[in-house]
Design a protein around this motif. Sequence first.
Motif, PDB file in Angstrom:
ATOM      1  N   ALA A 187      -9.753   5.664  17.580  1.00  0.00           N
ATOM      2  CA  ALA A 187      -8.400   6.157  17.838  1.00  0.00           C
ATOM      3  C   ALA A 187      -8.428   7.465  18.606  1.00  0.00           C
ATOM      4  CB  ALA A 187      -7.640   6.324  16.519  1.00  0.00           C
ATOM      5  N   ILE A 188      -9.368   8.344  18.243  1.00  0.00           N
ATOM      6  CA  ILE A 188      -9.485   9.629  18.950  1.00  0.00           C
ATOM      7  C   ILE A 188      -9.825   9.395  20.414  1.00  0.00           C
ATOM      8  CG2 ILE A 188     -10.879  11.730  19.143  1.00  0.00           C
ATOM      9  CD1 ILE A 188     -11.124  11.706  16.100  1.00  0.00           C
ATOM     10  N   ILE A 203       4.294  13.292  23.807  1.00  0.00           N
ATOM     11  CA  ILE A 203       3.256  12.429  24.379  1.00  0.00           C
ATOM     12  C   ILE A 203       2.164  12.120  23.364  1.00  0.00           C
ATOM     13  CG2 ILE A 203       1.393  12.375  26.079  1.00  0.00           C
ATOM     14  CD1 ILE A 203       3.255  13.816  28.002  1.00  0.00           C
ATOM     15  N   ILE A 204       1.668  13.141  22.703  1.00  0.00           N
ATOM     16  CA  ILE A 204       0.564  12.900  21.770  1.00  0.00           C
ATOM     17  C   ILE A 204       1.047  12.117  20.554  1.00  0.00           C
ATOM     18  CG2 ILE A 204       0.748  15.020  20.380  1.00  0.00           C
ATOM     19  CD1 ILE A 204      -2.337  15.194  20.620  1.00  0.00           C
ATOM     20  N   SER A 205       2.309  12.332  20.166  1.00  0.00           N
ATOM     21  CA  SER A 205       2.868  11.554  19.049  1.00  0.00           C
ATOM     22  C   SER A 205       3.003  10.088  19.439  1.00  0.00           C
ATOM     23  CB  SER A 205       4.233  12.112  18.646  1.00  0.00           C
ATOM     24  OG  SER A 205       4.123  13.433  18.189  1.00  0.00           O
ATOM     25  N   PHE A 206       3.408   9.855  20.687  1.00  0.00           N
ATOM     26  CA  PHE A 206       3.564   8.469  21.129  1.00  0.00           C
ATOM     27  C   PHE A 206       2.199   7.778  21.217  1.00  0.00           C
ATOM     28  CE2 PHE A 206       5.681   4.941  22.846  1.00  0.00           C
ATOM     29  CZ  PHE A 206       4.916   4.434  23.876  1.00  0.00           C
ATOM     30  N   GLU A 265      -1.716   3.888  18.640  1.00  0.00           N
ATOM     31  CA  GLU A 265      -2.927   3.598  17.879  1.00  0.00           C
ATOM     32  C   GLU A 265      -2.592   3.105  16.483  1.00  0.00           C
ATOM     33  OE1 GLU A 265      -5.049   3.800  20.877  1.00  0.00           O
ATOM     34  OE2 GLU A 265      -6.123   3.594  18.988  1.00  0.00           O
ATOM     35  N   LEU A 266      -1.544   3.684  15.888  1.00  0.00           N
ATOM     36  CA  LEU A 266      -1.129   3.262  14.561  1.00  0.00           C
ATOM     37  C   LEU A 266      -0.654   1.812  14.572  1.00  0.00           C
ATOM     38  CD1 LEU A 266      -0.638   4.187  11.626  1.00  0.00           C
ATOM     39  CD2 LEU A 266       1.683   4.839  12.323  1.00  0.00           C
ATOM     40  N   GLY A 317       5.954   4.144  30.688  1.00  0.00           N
ATOM     41  CA  GLY A 317       6.396   2.769  30.911  1.00  0.00           C
ATOM     42  C   GLY A 317       5.222   1.823  31.055  1.00  0.00           C
ATOM     43  N   ARG A 318       4.205   2.224  31.825  1.00  0.00           N
ATOM     44  CA  ARG A 318       3.008   1.396  31.980  1.00  0.00           C
ATOM     45  C   ARG A 318       2.306   1.206  30.634  1.00  0.00           C
ATOM     46  NH1 ARG A 318       3.302  -1.743  35.845  1.00  0.00           N
ATOM     47  NH2 ARG A 318       5.461  -1.397  35.253  1.00  0.00           N
ATOM     48  N   LEU A 319       2.264   2.281  29.834  1.00  0.00           N
ATOM     49  CA  LEU A 319       1.585   2.217  28.540  1.00  0.00           C
ATOM     50  C   LEU A 319       2.305   1.254  27.599  1.00  0.00           C
ATOM     51  CD1 LEU A 319      -0.837   3.486  27.120  1.00  0.00           C
ATOM     52  CD2 LEU A 319       0.690   5.238  26.212  1.00  0.00           C
TER      53      LEU A 319
END
Length: 475
Positions: free
Chosen positions: A211-212, A259-262, A267-268, A302-304
């Motif tokens: 995940a990291i 961003i980092i939360s998303f 990963e979650l 959007g791509r992600l």
Amino acid sequence: MYLQPPFDNESSTCPFCQENTISHGIVQQIENYFDETYSCSIDQINHFLSRYSLALEQIASLDSYKSIPFSIESLPKLTEFHGKLTKNLEANARSIEAKKNSPSTSISLIDTRNDFASFNEFLKGINEKISKHNEKLDNVGAELDKLKQKFWGLMRWEYDQTISALEAQVIRSNQRIVKSNEREKIASDIITSKKSKIALLQKSTVNIDDAINNINEGLVQIGISDFSIAKHNDSLYKIVRLANSTAEFSSLSEGEKMIISFLYFCELCKGKRSAEEVTGKKVAVIDDPISSLSHIFVFNIGRLIKSEFFDSEDFEQVFVFTHSLYFFYELADSNHIKRKESQKLFRLLKNNMGSQILKMSYEEVQNDYHSYWSVVADAAQPPALIANCMRNIVEYFFNFVQKQDLNNVTRRPELQGSRHQAFCRYINRESHSLGQNIFDYKEFDYGSFREGLKLIFEVTGYIEHHEKMIAVLGK
């Protein structure tokens, strides 16, 4: 000599003795004296005269032919044929008229068949030109392609030497690019191999390493390189900003936190909350993930979402909420067939009557300016929102489109009545994008505000724009 019949029971003057001896009886006796041959001859003459008169009427005037562009270059010849034909027909008509007045006189008519044939043949040539022109108009695309081919053929011939030299240079450059790509592929394969070995080694340590790695790779792909995350313990992460390994989460901006939360959310969703959790189909709900983000990250997010959620078989359904039109178009499949198969669009509406979820077609999505008009036309919307949208409409149209000062627009004498004072006061407020500076709700009257908005467009000469927007988007 022509014998004039008398009127009623009267007698008329005899052309010979000049006495009133001509009665209806005498006229009848004279007419009976002659046989029907004379009448038939007169009828035949009248028939010929009618035919010639009709032929003359059916021939268009020379001016009507002159008005046709395709006859201008042949005008002398056209004038000659037309003049000769009409002249001969008129001469024959005069001869027949003379024959009618004097049946015993022998006449000869001019043969006009050659004149007609020559004139019609000449008109046929003009009509062929018109037909060719119409064919070109019917196939305007093909004709334009022919012109383009001729043009570029000429250009190619004139610049052949320059183009040939450029093509040779392109070939050499492509060869160098191929060799560079081969070297790049070799280096990339080495890097990939090394990363795979590192990933295998990390998997053998703790479960959160994957995940990291994924979050850090996501940060790099998005374009963020001044901070990353690292393992704090077996189940926690920490922020690492460049050389500072003790940076706190609170040191991040709102956009960086989002961003980092998303990325953590992604990963979650891919993993499990516990080792005992059974893997199954999932439903993901993503609420406006681009809020607080710079527009440069909208494409990346959007791509992600497309790669991690839309294209993944792990998710049964994915719900995405957004206020951004740009983000909407980024997520909506541009292929209408694929969009119809895999995506459904809905509009969430909120007003004083409550909330509604309505089905929506791709073509219904409006830009911000159209959305303002839709809100204004809905009397059930909150007063602050309606008034604020009116303010945005007026400012956008007159400040940005018509380059007029907003203050001058609302100072028109027609808007100075007491009924529209509240409307003008709100339109002239400095802050219009936020609703907290709205006047007291008791001051808001939907009818007078709608009239004020219409009056602004009317007195400035743009009432057609107002009526069009209301007709298309309003009520």
